[in-house]
Design a protein around this motif. Structure first.
Motif, PDB file in Angstrom:
ATOM      1  N   ARG A   1      19.251   1.483  -6.876  1.00  0.00           N
ATOM      2  CA  ARG A   1      19.994   1.878  -7.454  1.00  0.00           C
ATOM      3  C   ARG A   1      20.440   3.631  -7.200  1.00  0.00           C
ATOM      4  O   ARG A   1      21.644   4.083  -7.403  1.00  0.00           O
ATOM      5  N   LEU A   2      19.562   4.307  -6.581  1.00  0.00           N
ATOM      6  CA  LEU A   2      19.890   5.614  -5.980  1.00  0.00           C
ATOM      7  C   LEU A   2      21.098   5.353  -4.822  1.00  0.00           C
ATOM      8  O   LEU A   2      21.763   6.270  -4.748  1.00  0.00           O
ATOM      9  N   ALA A   3      21.003   4.182  -4.094  1.00  0.00           N
ATOM     10  CA  ALA A   3      21.941   4.034  -2.905  1.00  0.00           C
ATOM     11  C   ALA A   3      23.399   3.851  -3.785  1.00  0.00           C
ATOM     12  O   ALA A   3      24.456   4.241  -3.207  1.00  0.00           O
ATOM     13  N   GLU A   4      23.308   2.964  -4.917  1.00  0.00           N
ATOM     14  CA  GLU A   4      24.508   2.926  -5.755  1.00  0.00           C
ATOM     15  C   GLU A   4      25.322   4.236  -6.041  1.00  0.00           C
ATOM     16  O   GLU A   4      26.361   4.399  -5.797  1.00  0.00           O
ATOM     17  N   ALA A   5      24.210   5.139  -6.570  1.00  0.00           N
ATOM     18  CA  ALA A   5      24.799   6.381  -6.762  1.00  0.00           C
ATOM     19  C   ALA A   5      25.615   7.162  -5.675  1.00  0.00           C
ATOM     20  O   ALA A   5      26.645   7.658  -5.925  1.00  0.00           O
ATOM     21  N   GLN A   6      24.609   7.170  -4.643  1.00  0.00           N
ATOM     22  CA  GLN A   6      25.192   7.875  -3.508  1.00  0.00           C
ATOM     23  C   GLN A   6      26.640   6.953  -3.118  1.00  0.00           C
ATOM     24  O   GLN A   6      27.552   7.903  -2.563  1.00  0.00           O
TER      25      GLN A   6
ATOM     26  N   GLU B   1      17.367   8.615   1.102  1.00  0.00           N
ATOM     27  CA  GLU B   1      18.200   7.472   1.718  1.00  0.00           C
ATOM     28  C   GLU B   1      16.878   6.584   2.569  1.00  0.00           C
ATOM     29  O   GLU B   1      17.222   5.402   2.473  1.00  0.00           O
ATOM     30  N   ARG B   2      16.249   7.190   3.415  1.00  0.00           N
ATOM     31  CA  ARG B   2      14.953   6.579   4.002  1.00  0.00           C
ATOM     32  C   ARG B   2      14.432   5.411   3.233  1.00  0.00           C
ATOM     33  O   ARG B   2      13.880   4.277   3.676  1.00  0.00           O
ATOM     34  N   PHE B   3      14.465   5.581   1.839  1.00  0.00           N
ATOM     35  CA  PHE B   3      13.756   4.430   0.909  1.00  0.00           C
ATOM     36  C   PHE B   3      14.591   3.331   0.664  1.00  0.00           C
ATOM     37  O   PHE B   3      14.221   2.269   0.078  1.00  0.00           O
ATOM     38  N   TRP B   4      15.651   3.280   1.204  1.00  0.00           N
ATOM     39  CA  TRP B   4      16.875   1.967   1.075  1.00  0.00           C
ATOM     40  C   TRP B   4      17.386   1.916   2.462  1.00  0.00           C
ATOM     41  O   TRP B   4      17.839   0.630   2.476  1.00  0.00           O
ATOM     42  N   THR B   5      17.396   2.567   3.286  1.00  0.00           N
ATOM     43  CA  THR B   5      18.034   2.391   4.496  1.00  0.00           C
ATOM     44  C   THR B   5      16.962   1.442   5.727  1.00  0.00           C
ATOM     45  O   THR B   5      17.642   0.206   5.842  1.00  0.00           O
ATOM     46  N   THR B   6      16.039   1.840   5.803  1.00  0.00           N
ATOM     47  CA  THR B   6      15.223   1.250   6.765  1.00  0.00           C
ATOM     48  C   THR B   6      14.012   0.104   6.148  1.00  0.00           C
ATOM     49  O   THR B   6      13.401   0.682   5.069  1.00  0.00           O
ATOM     50  N   ARG B   7      13.832  -0.895   6.453  1.00  0.00           N
ATOM     51  CA  ARG B   7      12.759  -1.727   6.159  1.00  0.00           C
ATOM     52  C   ARG B   7      11.311  -1.244   6.519  1.00  0.00           C
ATOM     53  O   ARG B   7      10.279  -1.571   6.178  1.00  0.00           O
ATOM     54  N   LEU B   8      11.544  -0.503   7.642  1.00  0.00           N
ATOM     55  CA  LEU B   8      10.245   0.079   8.327  1.00  0.00           C
ATOM     56  C   LEU B   8       9.642   0.969   7.367  1.00  0.00           C
ATOM     57  O   LEU B   8       8.475   0.836   7.232  1.00  0.00           O
TER      58      LEU B   8
END
Lengths: 139, 139
Positions: A84-89, B96-103
DNA sequence: AATTTATTAAACCAAATGGTTGACTATTGC
DNA sequence: GCAATAGTCAACCATTTGGTTTAATAAATT
């Protein structure tokens, strides 16, 4: 597309997400969760606040979909849910061009001056200079 | 680092900015302003709301530094001020890093299990590993 | 079984929010 | 000058928020 625009500010989550983010305690909780899973009391202790108070904050975050919880016995483990943070961004990204490129600034300034000109030159010069990093000439 | 963390969620603007963004009417107003300068009544008309109501919303946006206003005669022209949106996005970027990479997810899972292990060995060393797992695999 | 621990629930409170209406202040146009 | 226009301000109202305290619930410990 017009439809796009209609929908843009109606994304139902955005209300809840932005509201959740508007509180410093909740932002701190989120930040804390970047270090990994935490229990409710672990999250609560740093704040000068009752456990019930912190619990409510966590519930707000959960309601906004920013935190997931899994219960294990009597302990509630909370974990950051960043989607959801991604959505906000993503929503904010729409506005990126209004601070990234100075071309847009120029365009806007020109339009402004156009309008000012069109409305003849009677204006009150009492614009407060914002002193911040607004390098835009406020006339 | 700790100092960083202390400051991170205390950026004074963030409270106001996120709160301003938490209302769909205000987001719509901002969106409208991407089309260039608008007067207060121009901004107000699309909404089923009194002028005074819209005026309040605009003042909230102004208070958050998201809108600038310049008065010209009896008319108030509003204009998008995106810098504070950039601050908000900057704050989000941290996550960001908490949704971008699955790593990162993997990393977190490992750390999580670490904690679980540490916890169980702290209190009852012969405790069995909890088979609850993270439920993350259900994604 | 009794107690401590982890947490929510409920009731309450002061303050803020989102909205209204009506009065007031300027400015513009006739 | 007078009326319409653009907008704020102040008072009011219902609801939400952020916090508290005091139960209540459920699990772990002894």
């Amino acid at each position: 597309m017009i439809l796009n625009h209609m929908v843009e500010f109606q994304i139902p989550h955005l209300d809840a997400v932005f509201h959740a983010l508007s509180d410093p305690t909740r932002r701190a909780i989120l930040h804390r969760l970047t270090g990994g899973e935490r229990t409710v009391s672990e999250l609560a202790t740093p704040f000068n606040m009752s456990l019930a108070g912190a619990s409510k904050h966590i519930k707000v975050l959960e309601g906004a979909g920013l935190v997931r919880r899994h219960v294990q016995g009597r302990t509630h483990y909370c974990q950051l849910e960043a989607a959801r943070l991604a959505e906000a961004q993503e929503w904010l990204r729409t506005y990126e061009r209004f601070w990234t490129t100075r071309l847009d600034d120029l365009e806007e300034i020109l339009r402004e001056e156009d309008r000012a000109l069109a409305r003849s030159s009677e204006q009150s010069p009492s614009s407060p200079a914002k002193s911040d990093k607004t390098s835009r000439s406020t006339k």
